[in-house]
Motif scaffolding. Structure first.
Motif, mmCIF file in Angstrom:
data_model
loop_
_atom_site.group_PDB
_atom_site.id
_atom_site.type_symbol
_atom_site.label_atom_id
_atom_site.label_comp_id
_atom_site.label_asym_id
_atom_site.label_seq_id
_atom_site.Cartn_x
_atom_site.Cartn_y
_atom_site.Cartn_z
ATOM 1 N N VAL A 52 25.481 29.650 5.043
ATOM 2 C CA VAL A 52 26.303 30.714 4.471
ATOM 3 C C VAL A 52 26.887 31.582 5.584
ATOM 4 O O VAL A 52 26.180 31.980 6.507
ATOM 5 C CB VAL A 52 25.468 31.583 3.495
ATOM 6 C CG1 VAL A 52 26.300 32.739 2.958
ATOM 7 C CG2 VAL A 52 24.947 30.729 2.340
ATOM 8 N N SER A 53 28.175 31.840 5.494
ATOM 9 C CA SER A 53 28.890 32.772 6.369
ATOM 10 C C SER A 53 29.050 32.232 7.791
ATOM 11 O O SER A 53 29.071 31.032 8.010
ATOM 12 C CB SER A 53 28.180 34.135 6.348
ATOM 13 O OG SER A 53 29.008 35.134 6.885
ATOM 14 N N GLU A 54 29.157 33.136 8.756
ATOM 15 C CA GLU A 54 29.423 32.765 10.149
ATOM 16 C C GLU A 54 28.225 32.037 10.762
ATOM 17 O O GLU A 54 27.099 32.137 10.280
ATOM 18 C CB GLU A 54 29.718 34.020 10.992
ATOM 19 C CG GLU A 54 31.028 34.695 10.644
ATOM 20 C CD GLU A 54 30.918 35.628 9.436
ATOM 21 O OE1 GLU A 54 29.788 35.854 8.938
ATOM 22 O OE2 GLU A 54 31.954 36.108 8.982
ATOM 23 N N ASN A 55 28.486 31.347 11.877
ATOM 24 C CA ASN A 55 27.434 30.585 12.550
ATOM 25 C C ASN A 55 26.216 31.430 12.893
ATOM 26 O O ASN A 55 25.089 30.962 12.799
ATOM 27 C CB ASN A 55 27.971 29.913 13.814
ATOM 28 C CG ASN A 55 28.767 28.659 13.506
ATOM 29 O OD1 ASN A 55 28.771 28.183 12.370
ATOM 30 N ND2 ASN A 55 29.442 28.130 14.505
ATOM 31 N N TYR A 56 26.425 32.681 13.297
ATOM 32 C CA TYR A 56 25.282 33.508 13.689
ATOM 33 C C TYR A 56 24.386 33.861 12.510
ATOM 34 O O TYR A 56 23.241 34.282 12.705
ATOM 35 C CB TYR A 56 25.725 34.766 14.439
ATOM 36 C CG TYR A 56 26.584 35.737 13.646
ATOM 37 C CD1 TYR A 56 26.027 36.625 12.725
ATOM 38 C CD2 TYR A 56 27.971 35.777 13.832
ATOM 39 C CE1 TYR A 56 26.816 37.504 12.002
ATOM 40 C CE2 TYR A 56 28.757 36.652 13.109
ATOM 41 C CZ TYR A 56 28.173 37.514 12.201
ATOM 42 O OH TYR A 56 28.948 38.398 11.479
ATOM 43 N N SER A 57 24.885 33.678 11.295
ATOM 44 C CA SER A 57 24.079 33.923 10.098
ATOM 45 C C SER A 57 23.340 32.672 9.630
ATOM 46 O O SER A 57 22.482 32.751 8.754
ATOM 47 C CB SER A 57 24.964 34.417 8.949
ATOM 48 O OG SER A 57 25.572 35.634 9.266
ATOM 49 N N HIS A 58 23.689 31.519 10.184
ATOM 50 C CA HIS A 58 23.063 30.264 9.779
ATOM 51 C C HIS A 58 21.592 30.254 10.181
ATOM 52 O O HIS A 58 21.215 30.857 11.176
ATOM 53 C CB HIS A 58 23.773 29.070 10.410
ATOM 54 C CG HIS A 58 25.161 28.870 9.891
ATOM 55 N ND1 HIS A 58 25.969 27.857 10.342
ATOM 56 C CD2 HIS A 58 25.886 29.541 8.969
ATOM 57 C CE1 HIS A 58 27.142 27.908 9.704
ATOM 58 N NE2 HIS A 58 27.107 28.929 8.878
ATOM 59 N N SER A 59 20.770 29.552 9.397
ATOM 60 C CA SER A 59 19.340 29.498 9.714
ATOM 61 C C SER A 59 18.712 28.252 9.122
ATOM 62 O O SER A 59 19.333 27.521 8.361
ATOM 63 C CB SER A 59 18.633 30.744 9.168
ATOM 64 O OG SER A 59 18.478 30.636 7.757
ATOM 65 N N GLY A 60 17.456 28.063 9.464
ATOM 66 C CA GLY A 60 16.671 26.977 8.896
ATOM 67 C C GLY A 60 15.936 27.410 7.640
ATOM 68 O O GLY A 60 14.963 26.783 7.253
ATOM 69 N N ASP A 61 16.388 28.484 7.001
ATOM 70 C CA ASP A 61 15.734 28.991 5.792
ATOM 71 C C ASP A 61 16.660 28.852 4.586
ATOM 72 O O ASP A 61 17.520 29.701 4.362
ATOM 73 C CB ASP A 61 15.335 30.457 5.976
ATOM 74 C CG ASP A 61 14.644 31.036 4.737
ATOM 75 O OD1 ASP A 61 14.293 30.245 3.824
ATOM 76 O OD2 ASP A 61 14.473 32.256 4.680
ATOM 77 N N PRO A 62 16.465 27.789 3.796
ATOM 78 C CA PRO A 62 17.320 27.569 2.624
ATOM 79 C C PRO A 62 16.757 28.164 1.339
ATOM 80 O O PRO A 62 17.078 27.691 0.249
ATOM 81 C CB PRO A 62 17.346 26.040 2.541
ATOM 82 C CG PRO A 62 15.966 25.648 2.975
ATOM 83 C CD PRO A 62 15.585 26.660 4.054
ATOM 84 N N ASN A 63 15.909 29.195 1.441
ATOM 85 C CA ASN A 63 15.273 29.750 0.239
ATOM 86 C C ASN A 63 16.325 30.318 -0.714
ATOM 87 O O ASN A 63 17.287 30.947 -0.296
ATOM 88 C CB ASN A 63 14.239 30.805 0.609
ATOM 89 C CG ASN A 63 13.110 30.865 -0.410
ATOM 90 O OD1 ASN A 63 13.087 30.100 -1.369
ATOM 91 N ND2 ASN A 63 12.197 31.777 -0.196
ATOM 92 N N ASP A 64 16.115 30.093 -1.990
ATOM 93 C CA ASP A 64 17.066 30.438 -3.044
ATOM 94 C C ASP A 64 16.945 31.912 -3.432
ATOM 95 O O ASP A 64 15.879 32.367 -3.816
ATOM 96 C CB ASP A 64 16.767 29.545 -4.260
ATOM 97 C CG ASP A 64 17.842 29.573 -5.319
ATOM 98 O OD1 ASP A 64 18.790 30.365 -5.214
ATOM 99 O OD2 ASP A 64 17.723 28.765 -6.269
ATOM 100 N N ASP A 65 18.046 32.658 -3.358
ATOM 101 C CA ASP A 65 18.044 34.054 -3.801
ATOM 102 C C ASP A 65 18.888 34.239 -5.064
ATOM 103 O O ASP A 65 19.204 35.341 -5.461
ATOM 104 C CB ASP A 65 18.519 35.005 -2.690
ATOM 105 C CG ASP A 65 19.901 34.671 -2.164
ATOM 106 O OD1 ASP A 65 20.598 33.817 -2.752
ATOM 107 O OD2 ASP A 65 20.294 35.259 -1.143
#
Length: 166
Positions: A52-65
């Motif tokens: 989601v969003s810009e590369n710096y916001s990307h993560s290895g956490d796909p938890n559903d909100d």
């Protein structure tokens, strides 16, 4: 091995009692060491990623909100015969969680394209996309064309009754 279904959606509650046993695991990552062990651009992407969003916001956490992605993952792969909830239509498959939807549930063409490419690069057998929209995106079309060489692509259809014959 089990068929891997990438769910591109609002993420997945990978600790859910009906889904935990059927989550895909990235064996090239060492959990919790804060290192991108497989050099794919995501730190600790054990069950999938958030694009989601810009590369710096990307993560290895796909938890559903949001809840939608967990619902979709449950329809696909809820564990059978465990005394919890229901059972998925493909309860022997593994879910690769890819969060591309914002908190509101909206998705952008860029995030969708990044999600498709992650699923392809990680070797997903099936890519599920239970979202819709009437816009056309060359970026998405190109990502889908690449993924189509190795994966079955599943897309939502309907809901709004809008003309979509491009």
């Amino acid at each position: 091995g089990a068929i891997v279904v990438a769910v591109i959606d609002s993420g997945v509650d990978f600790d859910h009692p009906d889904l935990a046993a059927n989550m895909w695991v990235n064996t090239q990552e060492i959990p919790g060491n804060n290192v991108d062990d497989d050099n794919n651009g995501f730190v600790d992407d054990i069950y999938g990623v958030s694009v989601v969003s810009e590369n710096y916001s990307h993560s290895g956490d796909p938890n559903d909100d949001h809840g939608h992605g967990t619902h979709v993952a449950g329809i696909i792969a809820s564990t059978g015969a465990n005394g919890v909830g229901g059972v998925g239509v493909a309860y022997n498959s593994k879910i690769m969680a890819i969060k591309a939807a914002q908190y509101s549930g909206a998705l952008t063409s860029t995030d969708i394209s990044e999600a498709i490419l992650y699923a392809y690069q990680q070797g997903a057998d099936i890519i599920n996309m239970s979202f819709g929209g009437s816009g056309r995106s060359v970026l998405e079309e190109e990502a889908l064309a690449v993924a189509f060489s190795n994966a079955v692509l599943i897309a939502a259809a309907g809901n709004s009754g809008a003309y979509n014959d491009f």
